[in-house]
Design a protein around this motif. Sequence first.
Motif, short mmCIF file in Angstrom:
data_model
loop_
_atom_site.label_atom_id
_atom_site.label_comp_id
_atom_site.label_asym_id
_atom_site.label_seq_id
_atom_site.Cartn_x
_atom_site.Cartn_y
_atom_site.Cartn_z
N LYS A 1 1.01 -1.21 0.03
CA LYS A 1 -0.24 0.14 0.02
C LYS A 1 0.85 1.10 0.13
N ILE A 2 0.50 2.17 -0.80
CA ILE A 2 0.89 3.74 -0.82
C ILE A 2 -0.09 4.43 0.08
N PRO A 3 0.32 5.00 1.26
CA PRO A 3 -0.55 5.89 1.92
C PRO A 3 -0.84 7.29 1.15
N ASP A 4 0.22 7.68 0.37
CA ASP A 4 0.15 9.01 -0.31
C ASP A 4 0.35 8.78 -1.64
N SER A 5 -0.75 8.99 -2.44
CA SER A 5 -0.61 8.52 -4.05
C SER A 5 0.39 9.55 -4.65
N SER A 6 0.32 10.79 -3.91
CA SER A 6 1.37 12.06 -4.42
C SER A 6 2.07 12.64 -3.27
N VAL A 7 3.28 12.65 -3.25
CA VAL A 7 3.83 13.70 -2.60
C VAL A 7 4.77 14.48 -3.46
N THR A 8 5.11 15.59 -2.45
CA THR A 8 6.04 16.72 -2.94
C THR A 8 7.47 16.79 -2.33
N GLY A 9 8.53 16.91 -3.09
CA GLY A 9 9.77 17.00 -2.57
C GLY A 9 10.26 18.55 -2.70
N ILE A 10 11.02 18.96 -1.68
CA ILE A 10 11.15 20.39 -1.75
C ILE A 10 12.78 20.27 -2.04
N HIS A 11 13.20 21.24 -3.07
CA HIS A 11 14.48 21.51 -3.45
C HIS A 11 15.71 21.35 -2.29
N GLY A 12 16.49 20.50 -2.64
CA GLY A 12 17.61 20.26 -1.61
C GLY A 12 17.28 19.71 -0.60
N GLN A 13 16.06 19.35 -0.08
CA GLN A 13 15.76 18.78 1.18
C GLN A 13 15.30 17.41 0.76
N TYR A 14 15.22 16.47 2.06
CA TYR A 14 14.81 15.00 1.73
C TYR A 14 13.27 14.92 1.76
N VAL A 15 12.92 13.85 1.03
CA VAL A 15 11.29 13.45 0.97
C VAL A 15 11.46 11.79 1.37
N LEU A 16 10.15 11.76 2.10
CA LEU A 16 10.06 10.24 2.39
C LEU A 16 8.82 9.60 1.54
N LEU A 17 9.19 8.64 0.78
CA LEU A 17 8.34 7.95 0.04
C LEU A 17 7.72 6.82 0.74
N ARG A 18 6.34 6.91 1.13
CA ARG A 18 6.12 6.12 2.30
C ARG A 18 5.13 4.55 1.41
N CYS A 19 5.68 3.61 1.91
CA CYS A 19 4.90 2.29 1.26
C CYS A 19 5.04 1.14 2.50
N SER A 20 4.02 0.36 2.54
CA SER A 20 3.76 -0.42 3.73
C SER A 20 3.20 -1.86 3.01
N PHE A 21 3.54 -2.92 3.66
CA PHE A 21 3.19 -4.23 3.10
C PHE A 21 2.63 -5.21 4.11
N SER A 22 1.91 -6.33 3.66
CA SER A 22 1.50 -7.24 4.45
C SER A 22 2.39 -7.88 5.37
N ILE A 23 2.25 -8.09 6.88
CA ILE A 23 3.25 -8.67 7.68
C ILE A 23 2.90 -10.12 7.83
N ASN A 24 4.03 -11.17 8.03
CA ASN A 24 3.78 -12.26 8.56
C ASN A 24 4.63 -12.54 9.65
N LYS A 25 4.18 -12.93 10.97
CA LYS A 25 5.15 -13.26 11.77
C LYS A 25 6.31 -14.22 11.74
N ASP A 26 6.11 -14.93 10.79
CA ASP A 26 7.10 -16.21 10.40
C ASP A 26 8.05 -15.62 9.44
N SER A 27 7.93 -14.43 8.87
CA SER A 27 8.76 -14.06 7.97
C SER A 27 10.10 -13.55 8.58
N SER A 28 11.15 -13.66 7.89
CA SER A 28 12.55 -13.12 8.33
C SER A 28 13.08 -12.05 7.45
N LEU A 29 14.26 -11.67 7.75
CA LEU A 29 14.80 -10.41 6.78
C LEU A 29 15.38 -11.27 5.78
#
Length: 292
Positions: free
Chosen positions: A27-55
């Motif tokens: 899932k993408i919480p924000d379908s559109s984000v704005t990055g400011i010149h010279g600064q950092y921007v966070l592109l947010r993304c989440s996924f379904s979790i499974n307690k049995d999954s590992s890195l």
Amino acid sequence: MSTCENLFFLLLLLALTLNCTAVFEVKIPDSSVTGIHGQYVLLRCSFSINKDSSLEDIVITWQTVKSEEVVHSFYYGKNQLEKQSLRFFNRTSLYPSEFKHGNASLKLEGVSPKDAGEYICFVSNSYGSNQATLQLSFAAFFTSPELVIELQAHTMTFVYLSKGYPKPEIEWHSSGTENISELIQTSFQQSENSLYQVTSTLTVHVQSNATYSFILRNKAVNQTVTNVFSLLPGKIPEKAASQRVHWTLVMPIVFLLVILVTGIIFYRHEKHYYIQNKVKTTPSSVLSFSKT
């Protein structure tokens, strides 16, 4: 087998089937984000979790849609940046400690106009795989407008200069209420870093007596800049005293100063030459008499 038992096994089979085919979501919480010149921007993304999954099971890849450039990749329990596009080198990072919470967000630093575009967030683990996209826009706050004054015989021209992105809305008002934007000339010129240099010009009669407002709006970042100054008959606005004055006003003063300094130097030189010449032509007897 009785009808009740058949129904029970059918329901059990249906439950197992639904559990096995559960949708793995990205899932993408924000379908559109704005990055400011010279600064950092966070592109947010989440996924379904499974307690049995590992890195070791998680694969996260960010890439651009149009050019298909690899922005950042993570798999086998670590960052894999061998195929990362050079323009993203040393500018991206993920949050591995947040993977267990289903967080695949990407941090992009030093945002520039070239970063604008659509991005894909792809995630895969033992639970499933999927992807989602978001749109990154670019913006830059406009600098504090600089006022330049051009003084002519019967008129005064006021020029406001500012730089930012994207093209802003420009308005001029007279006496705080009347919109006189149709009387102005505004131009936009893009610099090497793609920012817009805005030049907005208003020309009025020197004898005018009014208050003028310059308004700049950058809707991309909800920025509004307003500069107000009053023009009194025969006077330069007080607010302009601390600002840069155009060369058409400065050059005559400089020219007069140069003439004055040159005259003083010439006068001293001639006076010194006259005294030296007079001493050389005076009789020696007179000189000796004056010494006694």
